[in-house]
Write a protein that holds these residues in place. Structure first.
Motif, mmCIF file in Angstrom:
data_model
loop_
_atom_site.group_PDB
_atom_site.id
_atom_site.type_symbol
_atom_site.label_atom_id
_atom_site.label_comp_id
_atom_site.label_asym_id
_atom_site.label_seq_id
_atom_site.Cartn_x
_atom_site.Cartn_y
_atom_site.Cartn_z
ATOM 1 N N SER A 61 7.737 -6.978 8.966
ATOM 2 C CA SER A 61 6.653 -6.559 8.068
ATOM 3 C C SER A 61 6.626 -7.412 6.811
ATOM 4 C CB SER A 61 6.785 -5.077 7.716
ATOM 5 O OG SER A 61 7.974 -4.862 6.998
ATOM 6 N N CYS A 66 -0.669 -7.734 4.160
ATOM 7 C CA CYS A 66 -1.519 -6.551 4.268
ATOM 8 C C CYS A 66 -2.963 -7.028 4.344
ATOM 9 C CB CYS A 66 -1.282 -5.664 3.055
ATOM 10 S SG CYS A 66 -2.692 -4.693 2.574
ATOM 11 N N CYS A 69 -5.331 -6.047 1.173
ATOM 12 C CA CYS A 69 -5.037 -6.213 -0.249
ATOM 13 C C CYS A 69 -4.797 -7.686 -0.582
ATOM 14 C CB CYS A 69 -3.847 -5.363 -0.687
ATOM 15 S SG CYS A 69 -2.697 -4.921 0.598
ATOM 16 N N SER A 73 2.657 -8.066 1.029
ATOM 17 C CA SER A 73 3.021 -8.013 2.430
ATOM 18 C C SER A 73 2.916 -6.574 2.921
ATOM 19 C CB SER A 73 4.441 -8.532 2.636
ATOM 20 O OG SER A 73 5.357 -7.613 2.101
ATOM 21 N N VAL A 74 2.911 -6.438 4.241
ATOM 22 C CA VAL A 74 2.857 -5.097 4.820
ATOM 23 C C VAL A 74 4.079 -4.299 4.396
ATOM 24 C CG1 VAL A 74 3.092 -3.890 7.026
ATOM 25 C CG2 VAL A 74 1.371 -5.682 6.748
ATOM 26 N N SER A 77 3.301 -3.239 0.666
ATOM 27 C CA SER A 77 2.078 -2.503 0.381
ATOM 28 C C SER A 77 2.211 -1.035 0.772
ATOM 29 C CB SER A 77 0.933 -3.164 1.153
ATOM 30 O OG SER A 77 -0.037 -2.229 1.436
ATOM 31 N N ASN A 79 -0.625 1.038 1.228
ATOM 32 C CA ASN A 79 -1.858 1.671 1.683
ATOM 33 C C ASN A 79 -1.772 2.041 3.169
ATOM 34 O OD1 ASN A 79 -2.723 -0.554 3.276
ATOM 35 N ND2 ASN A 79 -3.222 -1.606 1.372
ATOM 36 N N THR A 81 -3.442 1.296 5.831
ATOM 37 C CA THR A 81 -3.526 0.248 6.846
ATOM 38 C C THR A 81 -2.144 -0.360 7.100
ATOM 39 O OG1 THR A 81 -5.673 -0.265 5.901
ATOM 40 C CG2 THR A 81 -4.789 -1.821 7.484
ATOM 41 N N SER A 82 -1.439 -0.644 5.988
ATOM 42 C CA SER A 82 -0.117 -1.235 6.139
ATOM 43 C C SER A 82 0.835 -0.251 6.809
ATOM 44 C CB SER A 82 0.440 -1.649 4.780
ATOM 45 O OG SER A 82 -0.368 -2.647 4.215
ATOM 46 N N ARG A 86 2.990 -0.836 10.130
ATOM 47 C CA ARG A 86 4.439 -0.610 10.216
ATOM 48 C C ARG A 86 4.777 0.294 11.403
ATOM 49 N NH1 ARG A 86 4.429 -0.533 4.357
ATOM 50 N NH2 ARG A 86 4.179 1.727 4.359
#
Lengths: 185, 670
Positions: A61, A66, A69, A73-74, A77, A79, A81-82, A86
């Protein structure tokens, strides 16, 4: 220290100091380098090989941006979506079928290539890896050439023309004169 | 003032506009008059020049004060106040609102720059008839004029806002969350903008042709001053990110961060290589180029992050000033390169470097590494733009790329930090190195052993520990020798203060290696009364509380760590912006921090909450390292005991026991 103050060689402190000096010149270094190497190898060897699924997800990740945004990075982040990505990663990792590269390829397919934070080493993207290496090689080579040249030239001897310049400058001004200094170059 | 806010034109706006235009005109005329007076030798005109600097500085100050006044008195007639002002924002963050968006940050830049110009003028006004000083001030006036222009024209800092607005949203919630927003931007700007001063002197040296060492003497301390503030500013930024952003990191290689890091890298290269020039009269073109690059990179970085062409969490996206900054960057590069080409003959320096195994050699290696480092950072930052321009594709270059490349560079730099301080000038023998490096190497082995004992298992972090200990040993050796010889004065002066800075940098590097490599993360749904264990600690949710302020409402989870004190990570909703901001709560310790964030919670009094736990080793040492860096910079700025006469020929033996280098004198003269 005057001659009268020099201690006789039998002085244990001087002997200790001499021994210390000998140690630093040879045997001590062998021990230090050996210890360093052994510790390094031992340290690396004590590492656990198997990564837990969570660690794999963390690593993956961190390599995915992300998608909604700016520049996070995922992994970083927060939010939804991230979080969804994950979870997706965790599912894939726990499934155990795919390698890291395959998982990343799958993510790329779904979200586009601009979600991958590590550029691939193919096509024009490879330049981002090649150019730094070339810059370093260039810098080191340039330095090596400069040192070779300096070594060949040896100490710089002043020519008669140089001396004349300096004399002229001295005559012109007694204080600090940058002009003359510049001209010396 | 309040009434003015409701009318179409704001008094603040009027005064601010006027101040900017007066400042702009004054700076332009100051530059022209000073250049003219210097060329023609008009002493009468020369005597009037300082007034231009006072007026420029005064108007920049006035503009800033007016904007501050507008923010504090809620003058919503101004567009900027509408953008970042709010009646419900506490005073502290209202002050910080001055630099929380593009227009205000340009104003802060302008104030810093005009302040530097005025201060340089005050310091050197008696020597204005010296062309070197005069041309340096012309450059300062030109740069100041450019920023007055940016503030007045394209950015239009004091633009009128929409009529009828009586309240605003306030600054971005992330910027009203922590006291550090008061300090990080001004300190960073002091450093970032401060590099204008040595740049101005470098250009003046090229214009006057006095490229010898005289100009260096004037600017060395300025470069150090700017470097110190830039370092502290960058670190404070990292600290702020750690305390506020909730991802538990200090550095993300974000374009805005890179923009501040680039001049730091070239500036660091400069403050090392300048020593070679001072000592040996060599590397003239190189040093001038480094200063020019440092200044140009501040402008380029501002262009990249303020023009909206790169997306970043904390870029201020605004298209209007981009072309001007890019144009200014182009002018700087073209003018500087032309000047260097013009003065090429004078820039060739005499002398040779005898051996790579010498302090000069180490400084050169340092310079190659720092330049390559800067190149890597710049390349990574602009690479997406290059690919987009060439192939019309979107790609990203992120943290893993920078981490991967900066790690080997950092390790080699640590090694260099270990070897370089014990090297004498001119030439070293291997016997000498073996002798001087033995104790530092032992310390390196000890540190490596400690790292192995606490369970480090990646080669990079192990090497960081080992080389860090080695480098710290070399720095300590120098400090011990110097203090043994000179008492407390052994801590003062460039070489010794520099070693204190080295110790700080080593701490930061090792702390970064440890915290990047060995952070443990766990996410738990914690229930009241059911402790959770993770990495040898227990966490227990005590309760979920609601809290409310005038501008926000939020929930915080009281979590007790190891049955002791409770820490309260929170989520705050800022009503005006409708943004949810998570606030981490950190238990700081000597060996590790425990960093808690609240991820999900339903309501006050809920019996469960989702909490993320980060266990981060050695974070505290990063801040201690930062303290050492600032302390060392201050120590380095004090003059050493005996200084070398700058007029002495470069080959003259150094006074015995030279405090600046701390070299054993008999070796220094080899």
């Amino acid at each position: 220290m005057t001659a009268a103050e020099v201690r006789p060689p039998a002085d244990p402190r001087a002997a200790r100091r001499a021994g210390w000096r000998r140690l630093k010149q040879g045997p001590g270094w062998i021990v230090v380098v050996l210890l360093f190497g052994v510790l390094l190898v031992f340290g690396i060897a004590q590492g656990r090989d198997a990564r837990t699924p969570e660690e794999r997800v963390e690593e993956l990740s961190k390599q995915i941006a992300c998608p909604i945004c700016d520049g996070e990075s995922v992994f970083d982040s927060r939010n939804p979506t991230s979080a969804a990505i994950r979870n997706e990663l965790l599912a894939q990792v726990e499934n155990g079928q795919s390698s890291d590269a395959q998982i990343l390829a799958y993510i790329e397919e779904r979200f586009g290539e601009d979600v991958l934070l590590v550029p691939r080493a193919e096509g024009i993207d490879a330049l981002v890896w090649i150019l730094p290496v070339m810059a370093l090689a260039g810098g080191v080579t340039g330095l090596a050439i400069a040192f070779r040249r300096w070594q060949r030239e040896g100490g710089l001897e002043a020519t008669d023309a140089d001396r004349a310049l300096v004399d002229a400058a001295r005559a012109r001004e007694t204080g600090f004169d940058d002009e003359a200094e510049g001209a010396r170059g | 003032m309040f009434a003015a806010g409701l009318t179409a034109t704001s008094v603040n706006g009027l005064v601010g506009h006027s101040a900017l235009i007066v400042g702009l005109v004054t700076s332009v005329f100051g530059a022209i008059a000073l250049a003219y007076a210097t060329i023609t030798g008009d002493r009468k005109l020369l005597r009037t020049i300082p007034n231009y600097a006072w007026v420029a500085g005064g108007t920049a100050l006035l503009a800033t004060v007016v904007m501050m006044n507008a923010l504090l008195t809620y003058d919503f007639g101004l567009a900027y106040v509408q953008q970042v002002g709010s009646r419900s924002t506490p005073m502290l963050y209202n002050i910080a609102a001055l630099w929380s968006a593009l227009e205000g940050s340009i104003l802060l830049w302008l104030l810093t720059l005009a302040g530097y110009t005025a201060y340089i003028m005050k310091r050197y006004r008696k020597r204005l008839d010296d062309p070197l000083i005069a041309w340096a001030l012309v450059v300062m006036f030109v740069v100041t004029a450019f920023f007055f222009f940016i503030a007045f024209g394209p950015t239009d800092v004091f633009a009128n806002g929409e009529p009828g607005v009586t309240d605003g949203p306030g600054p971005n919630p992330l910027l009203q969350n922590h006291i550090l927003v008061m300090f990080h931007p001004p300190i960073l700007y002091l450093g970032y903008v401060g590099f204008t001063v040595p740049f101005a002197f470098a250009i003046a040296a090229l214009i006057t042709g006095r490229v010898g060492e005289g100009w260096l003497m004037e600017t060395r301390r300025w470069a150090l001053f700017a470097w110190g503030f830039l370092s502290i500013g960058i670190l404070l930024g990292g600290w702020w990110a750690y305390e506020v952003l909730g991802w538990s990191g200090v550095w993300a290689w974000d374009p805005v961060e890179n923009a501040s890091f680039l001049p730091w890298l070239t500036g660091t290269a400069y403050i090392h290589s300048v020593l070679v020039q001072e000592r040996r009269g060599m590397l003239r073109v190189w040093n001038i180029s480094l200063l020019i690059a440092t200044f140009a990179l501040t402008i380029l970085g501002t262009f990249l992050t303020r023009s909206g062409i790169i997306n970043s969490v904390h870029a201020f996206a605004d298209g209007t000033i981009g072309p001007y900054l890019l144009g200014f960057f182009g002018v700087i590069v073209v003018v500087s390169l032309s000047l260097i080409a013009w003065r090429g003959d004078r820039l060739r320096s005499p002398g040779t470097i005898d051996s790579p195994l010498s302090r000069e050699g180490a400084f050169l290696a340092n310079n190659v590494l720092f330049t390559v480092f800067a190149f890597v950072v710049l390349l990574g930052t602009v690479f997406p733009l290059i690919v987009e321009a060439l192939q019309d594709r979107q790609i990203a270059v992120g943290q893993p790329f920078f981490d991967r490349l900066s790690m080997p560079i950092g390790l080699v730099l640590l090694f260099l930090m270990a070897v370089a301080p014990v090297l004498p000038w001119r030439k070293a023998s291997t016997e000498l190195l073996r002798d001087r490096l033995f104790v530092p190497a032992c310390l390196g082995v000890v540190c490596l052993a400690v790292a192995v004992a606490v369970g480090a298992d990646a080669w990079a972090s192990l090497l960081a520990f080992g080389l860090g200990g080695f480098a710290a040993g070399a720095a300590l050796r120098q400090l011990v020798l110097a203090t043994r010889r000179q008492g407390w004065r052994g801590l003062v002066g460039r070489a010794n203060g520099g070693m204190v800075v080295h110790l700080g940098i080593i701490l930061i590097a090792v702390a970064l290696a440890a915290s990047n490599g060995y952070t443990r993360v766990g996410e738990f749904t914690m229930k009241v009364g059911e402790p959770v264990s993770f990495e040898g600690h227990t966490f227990e949710l005590l309760e979920v509380e609601a809290f409310e302020t005038e501008r926000s409402q939020g929930l915080k989870a009281q979590v007790s760590i190891d049955g002791g004190q409770a820490y309260a990570p929170a989520i705050t909703r800022f009503t005006l912006q409708g943004m949810d901001i998570g606030t981490p709560s950190v238990r700081t310790g000597l060996t590790k921090d425990i960093y808690l964030t609240l991820e999900k919670v339903t309501e006050a009094g809920a019996s469960e909450a989702q909490i993320k736990v980060f266990i981060k080793p050695m974070i505290l040492w990063m801040w201690i390292g930062g303290g050492l860096v600032s302390l060392g910079t201050i120590l380095a700025a004090f003059p050493g005991k005996r200084r070398r006469d700058p007029r002495a020929p470069v080959s003259e033996p150094v006074p015995v026991g030279d405090a600046r280098t701390g070299d054993e004198p008999e070796v220094a003269r080899v």
